[in-house]
Design a protein around this motif. Structure first.
Motif, mmCIF file in Angstrom:
data_model
loop_
_atom_site.group_PDB
_atom_site.id
_atom_site.type_symbol
_atom_site.label_atom_id
_atom_site.label_comp_id
_atom_site.label_asym_id
_atom_site.label_seq_id
_atom_site.Cartn_x
_atom_site.Cartn_y
_atom_site.Cartn_z
ATOM 1 N N GLY A 72 35.407 26.538 30.524
ATOM 2 C CA GLY A 72 35.112 26.427 29.099
ATOM 3 C C GLY A 72 33.987 25.436 28.856
ATOM 4 O O GLY A 72 33.034 25.715 28.116
ATOM 5 N N GLY A 73 34.082 24.272 29.497
ATOM 6 C CA GLY A 73 33.052 23.244 29.363
ATOM 7 C C GLY A 73 31.703 23.718 29.866
ATOM 8 O O GLY A 73 30.660 23.489 29.230
ATOM 9 N N LEU A 74 31.703 24.423 31.019
ATOM 10 C CA LEU A 74 30.444 24.957 31.553
ATOM 11 C C LEU A 74 29.798 25.902 30.533
ATOM 12 O O LEU A 74 28.599 25.808 30.270
ATOM 13 N N SER A 75 30.603 26.782 29.957
ATOM 14 C CA SER A 75 30.069 27.768 29.002
ATOM 15 C C SER A 75 29.386 27.088 27.828
ATOM 16 O O SER A 75 28.308 27.498 27.394
ATOM 17 N N ARG A 76 30.033 26.039 27.298
ATOM 18 C CA ARG A 76 29.459 25.338 26.149
ATOM 19 C C ARG A 76 28.110 24.714 26.516
ATOM 20 O O ARG A 76 27.156 24.770 25.747
ATOM 21 N N ILE A 77 28.029 24.133 27.704
ATOM 22 C CA ILE A 77 26.763 23.512 28.129
ATOM 23 C C ILE A 77 25.691 24.574 28.343
ATOM 24 O O ILE A 77 24.536 24.401 27.939
ATOM 25 N N PHE A 78 26.071 25.684 28.987
ATOM 26 C CA PHE A 78 25.099 26.778 29.174
ATOM 27 C C PHE A 78 24.472 27.167 27.834
ATOM 28 O O PHE A 78 23.252 27.302 27.718
ATOM 29 N N ALA A 79 25.337 27.327 26.806
ATOM 30 C CA ALA A 79 24.852 27.779 25.500
ATOM 31 C C ALA A 79 23.996 26.696 24.847
ATOM 32 O O ALA A 79 22.886 26.951 24.354
ATOM 33 N N ARG A 80 24.509 25.444 24.883
ATOM 34 C CA ARG A 80 23.824 24.345 24.194
ATOM 35 C C ARG A 80 22.459 24.071 24.803
ATOM 36 O O ARG A 80 21.487 23.791 24.085
ATOM 37 N N GLU A 81 22.348 24.138 26.145
ATOM 38 C CA GLU A 81 21.096 23.762 26.812
ATOM 39 C C GLU A 81 20.188 24.962 27.071
ATOM 40 O O GLU A 81 19.127 24.795 27.677
ATOM 41 N N GLY A 82 20.638 26.136 26.681
ATOM 42 C CA GLY A 82 19.800 27.316 26.911
ATOM 43 C C GLY A 82 19.633 27.649 28.386
ATOM 44 O O GLY A 82 18.553 28.038 28.839
ATOM 45 N N ILE A 83 20.701 27.483 29.136
ATOM 46 C CA ILE A 83 20.634 27.727 30.581
ATOM 47 C C ILE A 83 20.827 29.212 30.871
ATOM 48 O O ILE A 83 21.794 29.821 30.411
ATOM 49 N N GLY A 84 19.905 29.791 31.600
ATOM 50 C CA GLY A 84 19.959 31.218 31.903
ATOM 51 C C GLY A 84 20.108 31.509 33.383
ATOM 52 O O GLY A 84 20.433 32.621 33.788
ATOM 53 N N ARG A 85 19.822 30.485 34.210
ATOM 54 C CA ARG A 85 19.971 30.641 35.663
ATOM 55 C C ARG A 85 20.694 29.401 36.183
ATOM 56 O O ARG A 85 20.487 28.296 35.664
ATOM 57 N N VAL A 86 21.510 29.605 37.193
ATOM 58 C CA VAL A 86 22.264 28.480 37.756
ATOM 59 C C VAL A 86 22.178 28.515 39.272
ATOM 60 O O VAL A 86 22.272 29.590 39.880
ATOM 61 N N VAL A 87 22.000 27.330 39.867
ATOM 62 C CA VAL A 87 22.112 27.179 41.325
ATOM 63 C C VAL A 87 23.394 26.407 41.615
ATOM 64 O O VAL A 87 23.654 25.383 40.977
ATOM 65 N N LEU A 88 24.205 26.917 42.552
ATOM 66 C CA LEU A 88 25.387 26.176 43.013
ATOM 67 C C LEU A 88 24.945 25.372 44.224
ATOM 68 O O LEU A 88 24.422 25.933 45.191
ATOM 69 N N SER A 89 25.206 24.070 44.214
ATOM 70 C CA SER A 89 24.604 23.253 45.245
ATOM 71 C C SER A 89 25.491 22.079 45.613
ATOM 72 O O SER A 89 26.008 21.372 44.743
ATOM 73 N N GLY A 90 25.675 21.864 46.885
ATOM 74 C CA GLY A 90 26.453 20.723 47.348
ATOM 75 C C GLY A 90 27.885 21.099 47.648
ATOM 76 O O GLY A 90 28.365 22.171 47.301
ATOM 77 N N ALA A 91 28.575 20.181 48.328
ATOM 78 C CA ALA A 91 29.937 20.435 48.792
ATOM 79 C C ALA A 91 30.940 20.280 47.657
ATOM 80 O O ALA A 91 30.815 19.400 46.817
ATOM 81 N N VAL A 92 31.911 21.191 47.622
ATOM 82 C CA VAL A 92 33.069 21.007 46.750
ATOM 83 C C VAL A 92 34.265 20.854 47.668
ATOM 84 O O VAL A 92 34.785 21.811 48.205
ATOM 85 N N ARG A 93 34.618 19.618 47.909
ATOM 86 C CA ARG A 93 35.642 19.342 48.915
ATOM 87 C C ARG A 93 37.026 19.656 48.396
ATOM 88 O O ARG A 93 37.911 20.057 49.108
ATOM 89 N N ARG A 94 37.189 19.384 47.119
ATOM 90 C CA ARG A 94 38.507 19.539 46.537
ATOM 91 C C ARG A 94 38.518 20.854 45.780
ATOM 92 O O ARG A 94 37.704 21.082 44.910
ATOM 93 N N ARG A 95 39.429 21.752 46.140
ATOM 94 C CA ARG A 95 39.563 22.968 45.338
ATOM 95 C C ARG A 95 40.273 22.633 44.050
ATOM 96 O O ARG A 95 41.216 21.840 44.064
ATOM 97 N N PRO A 96 39.892 23.272 42.940
ATOM 98 C CA PRO A 96 40.665 23.023 41.723
ATOM 99 C C PRO A 96 42.087 23.546 41.889
ATOM 100 O O PRO A 96 42.299 24.602 42.467
ATOM 101 N N GLU A 97 43.052 22.776 41.439
ATOM 102 C CA GLU A 97 44.424 23.278 41.365
ATOM 103 C C GLU A 97 44.477 24.224 40.179
ATOM 104 O O GLU A 97 43.728 24.074 39.212
ATOM 105 N N TRP A 98 45.374 25.179 40.210
ATOM 106 C CA TRP A 98 45.346 26.164 39.136
ATOM 107 C C TRP A 98 45.633 25.539 37.779
ATOM 108 O O TRP A 98 45.162 25.994 36.757
#
Lengths: 292, 292
Positions: A63-89
């Motif tokens: 939800g937070g990502l979506s709001r930032i995408f809209a607010r900042e006019g983001i149209g492309r995203v790069v996923l970058s760097g390690a995510v060591r901790r998986r989100p718990e459901w």
């Protein structure tokens, strides 16, 4: 009633996990004329992002990502760097577009390998009308090239170690486990699991110090992309720090996959490798065969 | 001129590496009416062998082994316990029967996986007219049986983890690398290399403490024999200590290969496992499929 598709802009977003990779990608993006917006993941990104427009978001906070995408006019995203901790459901915070996918999200987090989880993350982000692109699309010069990178080349013993470690890394990659292996004297002695490359190299260093690896054989680190990996996420990467750790572990060099792995801060990496007498080389692995 | 074949006796010799396995084998052999002679390997066997006839020999000292075989009338030998340190080729002390094999020995030490090295050791010992037998031939009750060992059985989640870790262990075993893997939530997170099972479990414990493994998913350790392994040497083994380490790593249980792995001190192991609520079970792995 249909949820309206959001207006998307064209700005580049970088979802930044741990390690130095996101900073290299962000700087390379600037060189290519981008003005990247950094979405630094809580508990993962330890970088100081003061020099960039940025916000901190939770790993599961779609939800937070979506709001930032809209607010900042983001149209492309790069996923970058390690995510060591998986989100718990329980941490997953869906937005209206991801709500229907929640059972699938939970199933994937519980059951999936890294690659499965990444594919799901990509699908969720793209549900916002944002295109996920590979770091190499923004900064192609980061991709490993084939053959020696730096002034040292692997010899016959090293090539045998490259072949042994490649076979193990490919077998693991096919099972969506790990991307790295170390072989010494033609024998695979360490395999990368959830601990990551740095900790695996520390383990090799310890085995060496305890005399459990021949002192006369040096050995190599091999990092390969998983055969079925979505290359827009989690490409294997090496940097000057990888070279330092490999040298501390007594290795002769590093082989990484040409065209499907990233070489960070190449000038510094080459300087470190040449100084330590280590080779760094890009290889094209062959299933059932030998890396070049 | 032909070197005469030595007179061989019928006494049981136990070549003792590290860990507690050799002591269990020696005690089990006594129960079966044997009077074992212990050949404790320098730098490997940390056991106090005062209660048994014994001598200390170097890992590569085939000449010394031959003399003891002849002097003690040893006709059968069990290889038992871990040999962490491979002999360097300079340490190989051949006798007349192994002298011709020296180039092959050196080649094997330099190039071979564990299994290749063990097959060579067996061949060298048998050149002395001594038969190498499996620990299970002396004490068949040590072999893991199929199904639950103790009072806890794996549930559906555990069986999925067993399948995931088995697939990884088999893929590695086919490459003559490692015998063990840990899966949590259907995902393989640790693979055993030269560091051994104990250190792999410590790594899982650390990953758990750092929050890099889900706290809600327990996971399993799987230990399998390599597909092409000579079962007279280096059968995978588990003991009460393995159960304690698995419990410390937050795992739900341990699966080991029925008929091709050893369960040491079964009464104590069952007591520990039941006390900690861990399952221990013997499985029959299926290549490309699921362990039972």
């Amino acid at each position: 009633m249909e949820a309206s598709r959001p207006e998307t802009g064209s700005r580049l977003g970088i979802i930044a996990g741990g390690g130095r990779l996101p900073l290299y990608v962000a700087e390379a993006a600037r060189v290519h004329g981008e003005d990247p917006y950094i979405l630094a993941l809580t508990d993962e990104s330890e970088q100081d992002w003061a020099g960039f427009d940025h916000a901190v978001v939770g790993v599961g906070d779609y939800g937070g990502l979506s709001r930032i995408f809209a607010r900042e006019g983001i149209g492309r995203v790069v996923l970058s760097g390690a995510v060591r901790r998986r989100p718990e459901w329980r941490e997953i915070r869906p937005n209206i577009r991801t709500l229907l996918q929640v059972p699938a999200i939970i199933r994937t987090l519980l059951n999936g390998g890294d690659d499965t989880v990444l594919k799901m993350v990509i699908r969720l982000i793209e549900a916002n009308g944002v295109r996920v692109v590979g770091a190499d699309e923004i900064a192609p010069e980061l991709l490993a090239t084939e053959g020696p990178i730096g002034g040292v080349a692997p010899d016959a013993d090293d090539r045998r170690d490259i072949a042994a470690a490649s076979a193990a890394a490919l077998a693991l990659g096919a099972l969506d486990v790990g991307q790295g292996a170390v072989a010494v004297g033609g024998r695979v002695i360490a395999l990368e699991g959830a601990e990551g490359t740095d900790q695996m190299l520390e383990r090799v260093q310890a085995l060496r110090q305890e005399g459990r690896i021949s002192r006369r054989r040096r050995g190599v680190l091999v990092k390969l992309c998983k055969p079925h990996q979505d290359t827009r996420a989690d490409l294997p990467s090496i940097g000057a720090d990888t070279v330092r750790r490999a040298a501390a572990a007594g290795l002769a060099g590093i082989a990484c996959e040409a065209g499907r792995s990233l070489v960070l801060d190449r000038d510094l990496l080459v300087k470190e490798a040449n100084g330590a007498g280590l080779f760094v080389t890009g290889i094209v692995p062959r299933v059932g065969g030998e890396g070049k």
